[in-house]
Design a protein around this motif. Structure first.
Motif, mmCIF file in Angstrom:
data_model
loop_
_atom_site.group_PDB
_atom_site.id
_atom_site.type_symbol
_atom_site.label_atom_id
_atom_site.label_comp_id
_atom_site.label_asym_id
_atom_site.label_seq_id
_atom_site.Cartn_x
_atom_site.Cartn_y
_atom_site.Cartn_z
ATOM 1 N N LEU A 290 0.833 -1.215 0.000
ATOM 2 C CA LEU A 290 0.000 0.000 0.000
ATOM 3 C C LEU A 290 0.864 1.260 0.000
ATOM 4 O O LEU A 290 1.858 1.342 0.717
ATOM 5 C CB LEU A 290 -0.902 0.003 1.246
ATOM 6 N N ARG B 224 -0.172 7.117 2.902
ATOM 7 C CA ARG B 224 -1.152 8.180 2.718
ATOM 8 C C ARG B 224 -0.879 9.332 3.692
ATOM 9 O O ARG B 224 -0.428 9.112 4.811
ATOM 10 C CB ARG B 224 -2.558 7.657 3.040
ATOM 11 N N GLU C 30 -3.001 10.927 5.532
ATOM 12 C CA GLU C 30 -3.724 10.762 6.809
ATOM 13 C C GLU C 30 -2.848 10.057 7.829
ATOM 14 O O GLU C 30 -2.894 10.332 9.028
ATOM 15 C CB GLU C 30 -4.981 9.895 6.669
ATOM 16 N N PRO D 198 -4.931 -0.693 9.802
ATOM 17 C CA PRO D 198 -5.335 -1.972 9.192
ATOM 18 C C PRO D 198 -6.274 -1.743 8.011
ATOM 19 O O PRO D 198 -6.692 -0.613 7.776
ATOM 20 C CB PRO D 198 -6.082 -2.651 10.344
ATOM 21 N N PRO D 199 -6.625 -2.803 7.273
ATOM 22 C CA PRO D 199 -7.632 -2.651 6.220
ATOM 23 C C PRO D 199 -8.936 -2.202 6.860
ATOM 24 O O PRO D 199 -9.356 -2.777 7.864
ATOM 25 C CB PRO D 199 -7.781 -4.073 5.668
ATOM 26 N N VAL E 222 -11.586 -0.373 4.570
ATOM 27 C CA VAL E 222 -12.548 0.064 3.563
ATOM 28 C C VAL E 222 -13.512 -1.095 3.280
ATOM 29 O O VAL E 222 -13.082 -2.203 2.967
ATOM 30 C CB VAL E 222 -11.832 0.479 2.259
ATOM 31 N N MET F 259 -14.244 4.565 -5.095
ATOM 32 C CA MET F 259 -12.784 4.674 -5.053
ATOM 33 C C MET F 259 -12.191 4.870 -6.446
ATOM 34 O O MET F 259 -12.764 4.464 -7.443
ATOM 35 C CB MET F 259 -12.184 3.440 -4.392
ATOM 36 N N LEU G 170 -6.436 -3.081 2.029
ATOM 37 C CA LEU G 170 -7.480 -2.052 2.030
ATOM 38 C C LEU G 170 -8.839 -2.537 2.518
ATOM 39 O O LEU G 170 -9.509 -1.846 3.272
ATOM 40 C CB LEU G 170 -7.682 -1.533 0.598
ATOM 41 N N GLU H 298 -5.450 4.030 12.891
ATOM 42 C CA GLU H 298 -6.131 4.823 11.871
ATOM 43 C C GLU H 298 -7.469 4.136 11.633
ATOM 44 O O GLU H 298 -7.541 2.898 11.657
ATOM 45 C CB GLU H 298 -5.307 4.868 10.573
#
Ligand code: GLN
Length: 281
Positions: free
Chosen positions: A90, A93, A95, A187-188, A190, A198, A211, A242
């Motif tokens: 990944l 990001r 964030e 962690p994933p 979404v 997306m 994700l 997160e």
């Protein structure tokens, strides 16, 4: 360089916004020529070779297929540090930089033992090790390509992070973790149903493993990591996550149910519930 810049602008017009194109142009020349932003601005008259022009063409044709620039260049920046960025891992990001910032601010005064669960590139683990003096940092992931990339990124940044192969959902292989002061994870989170909104560059190129979670169990990783933390955190230790902006209150409730205290939600720069911290009392 003018010819190169004009060709990138022409090829990418209509696919990316003007601002995106300008920032892609800088990233491409940073990679090709090693320019800083100032050097780039001063170098507009410099001639580029045919090989460089053909390299630029290759890059733009990949960008046109929505491949992320971070994978094309093989490297990206996170918290002011460089990280190898390759398919299967990944892309860091912004964030997540906010999460790292929060942990750094709150944990300067000790020599904490930290574990980053599902480390991916290792961006959280490496930037924490770089910015908290005397921290001991462990990181784990289930994916071989992530384990290797995180190790390479620790090396790239000349910092020590032990990267372990560990499946947090099934607790295998059995690993003897030391008592920890901080457990952190992005962690994933979404949900499968969120896929429709997306971008193509994420859906077509980034690893689903990092994700997505099923709609039925959106907080699965939070639950498992909380259970793990009940065993491996020392009393007074903290868990930082997160989170999916849609699940702030649910995550708080879950952490309280698990027996954690001082549960605090934090918004990201866009005003969305994005981080949570709780303490083992
Ligand atoms: N914020 C990321 C995204 O929406 C998701 C990261 C994650 O699932 N941990 O692309």
């Amino acid at each position: 360089m003018k010819a190169g810049i004009a060709s990138i602008r022409k090829e990418l017009a209509g696919i990316f916004s003007k601002e995106e194109i300008e920032s892609l142009i800088f990233l491409i020349f940073e990679r090709l020529k090693g320019y800083s932003r100032t050097e780039f601005l001063l170098a507009k008259e410099v001639k580029i070779s045919d090989e460089e022009l053909s390299e630029i063409k290759k890059i733009t044709s990949r960008l046109k297929k929505h491949e992320p620039i971070q994978y094309i260049l093989g490297e990206t920046e996170f918290y002011g540090l460089s990280f190898f960025s390759i398919p299967g891992v990944l892309i860091p990001r912004p964030e997540t930089e906010e999460l790292v910032q929060w942990i750094i601010q709150e944990n300067q005064l000790m020599a904490p033992g930290i574990l980053d669960v599902g480390t991916g590139t290792g961006c959280i683990a490496v930037s924490l090790r770089k910015n908290i003096q005397n921290a001991t940092v462990l990181a784990c992931d289930i994916s071989p390509v992530c384990i290797e990339t995180a190790r390479r990124n620790a090396e790239l940044n000349r910092t020590e992070v032990s990267v372990l192969n560990y499946d947090i959902l099934n607790n295998i292989p059995e690993v003897d973790f030391p008592e920890l002061d901080i457990i952190v994870s992005n962690p994933p989170y979404v949900r499968e149903t969120e896929k429709k909104r997306m971008d193509k560059n994420v859906l077509d190129f980034e690893p689903g493993l990092a994700l997505f979670v099923s709609d039925e169990t959106p907080l699965l990783f939070y639950e498992r990591i909380a259970d793990f933390a009940l065993i491996h955190l020392r009393k007074g230790g903290c868990l930082y996550f997160e989170i999916n902006e849609a699940f702030g209150p649910e995550c708080s409730v879950l952490m309280r149910q698990k027996g954690f205290g001082e549960v605090t939600l934090k918004k990201d720069i866009n005003g969305k519930d994005r981080m949570i911290r709780c303490k083992l009392l």
